[in-house]
Design a protein around this motif. Sequence first.
Motif, short mmCIF file in Angstrom:
data_model
loop_
_atom_site.label_atom_id
_atom_site.label_comp_id
_atom_site.label_asym_id
_atom_site.label_seq_id
_atom_site.Cartn_x
_atom_site.Cartn_y
_atom_site.Cartn_z
N ARG A 196 -8.79 -7.42 -1.36
CA ARG A 196 -8.67 -6.03 -1.80
C ARG A 196 -7.42 -5.89 -2.67
NH1 ARG A 196 -10.91 -2.77 3.53
NH2 ARG A 196 -12.18 -4.50 4.29
N TYR A 197 -7.55 -5.12 -3.72
CA TYR A 197 -6.51 -5.00 -4.73
C TYR A 197 -6.26 -3.55 -5.10
CZ TYR A 197 -7.84 -9.90 -5.46
OH TYR A 197 -8.14 -11.23 -5.28
N ARG A 198 -5.04 -3.26 -5.55
CA ARG A 198 -4.77 -2.02 -6.27
C ARG A 198 -4.53 -2.41 -7.72
NH1 ARG A 198 -1.18 0.96 -3.28
NH2 ARG A 198 -2.78 2.46 -2.70
N ARG A 203 -2.80 -6.09 -11.49
CA ARG A 203 -3.46 -6.15 -10.19
C ARG A 203 -2.52 -6.72 -9.13
NH1 ARG A 203 -7.57 -10.37 -8.75
NH2 ARG A 203 -7.68 -10.82 -10.99
N ARG A 233 -12.58 -4.29 -4.25
CA ARG A 233 -12.86 -5.18 -3.12
C ARG A 233 -13.80 -6.27 -3.59
NH1 ARG A 233 -15.21 -3.36 2.85
NH2 ARG A 233 -14.91 -5.38 3.89
N THR A 247 -6.96 2.29 -9.60
CA THR A 247 -8.15 2.00 -8.81
C THR A 247 -7.83 0.99 -7.70
OG1 THR A 247 -8.82 0.16 -10.25
CG2 THR A 247 -9.64 2.36 -10.82
N THR A 248 -8.76 0.90 -6.76
CA THR A 248 -8.76 -0.20 -5.81
C THR A 248 -10.05 -0.98 -6.02
OG1 THR A 248 -9.75 1.20 -4.09
CG2 THR A 248 -7.35 0.96 -4.09
N LEU A 290 -3.67 -6.22 -1.89
CA LEU A 290 -3.26 -5.39 -0.77
C LEU A 290 -3.17 -6.23 0.50
CD1 LEU A 290 -5.40 -2.21 -1.48
CD2 LEU A 290 -2.96 -2.54 -1.90
N GLU A 330 -8.60 5.97 -7.43
CA GLU A 330 -7.55 6.72 -6.73
C GLU A 330 -7.09 7.91 -7.57
OE1 GLU A 330 -4.27 4.40 -5.41
OE2 GLU A 330 -5.38 3.48 -3.78
N ARG A 373 0.82 -1.22 0.00
CA ARG A 373 0.00 0.00 0.00
C ARG A 373 0.85 1.27 0.00
NH1 ARG A 373 -4.85 2.08 1.12
NH2 ARG A 373 -5.82 0.06 1.37
#
Length: 314
Positions: free
Chosen positions: A262-264, A284, A248, A245-246, A287, A231, A46
Amino acid sequence: MSGQHPRDGIREACESFLDAYGSRDLDRLRGLMSHREDLVVLGTHRDLRFTGWTAFEAALADQFAAMGRMAVRTSGFEASLLAGGRAACAALTVDCDGTVSGNPVRAEGLRITLTLEVRDGTWRIVQLHWSVPQDGSLLRPEECDAPGGGEDPDDIADAFAAYEELARRVTESVNRRRFDFSRDIAPLVAGDFVEIVNGVPYGPDAVRQTFAPLVEAVGGGAAFSWTVALESGRVLTDGTVLLITTARVVLSGRGRPRVDDRYRITNVLRRSPTGQWVFVHQHRSELAESAADVDPADNTGPERAASWARRTGW
């Protein structure tokens, strides 16, 4: 770039970046990266987010002070031209060997995505996203500036609205047991689409497989949820945007373990001739706050989805 095939120039810029990084050559890196505030660099964790060259340069200088020369080898390269050849997205597989603070460091199978633009006749890196092995990152976490904006907020907002609508529609159709990949997702994915998930590349067919265990789990009584948040974003050229983006993804139900991932995500989207935004590329990284009773070895693409069903009992 005169007389050179565009992909050759892209590869040359990417390999120059890796060589300059391995040799701790900040001067060469300055010549390869965008110096505007639109530069975004992402890592797996993160805190590994840098906006603008100044922030990234400071992090590199700090890292290089502790790092010995790093041998960097490229074992895979893919590139897609965007916006009529004025921008590009490249994906590389990289192995590194060297020292940090006098201790040997080895990282194998790093996946790196770079977004480049032609500026003043030269390919410049405007965005960089790397996924590293599960045992840690080569970059030290730093506090980062707030994300920058794009040149055309309307295009960014429209593209993200299409992404939000996709997540909403898929959530609804999966939970109603009416999901159809060909109808719900395929029209929004380019034929040459590539997604990199925790270091492994997947095409459209592999993405399709990801959803089968989810549909089966919902059929067994689970509830599925997919939400996304923006983001930052920027316009690469007219009709092509970059979104950070994130996401879920939740799978839950009475008496069953809860999956909460959860991902970025780095996304490149292109507007089709009909005006529809389609996904060209995604990268991807999961997180750290994700929580699920799943073996890390199954933590990629279709294997991840199958692991949900197998290990959580859905």
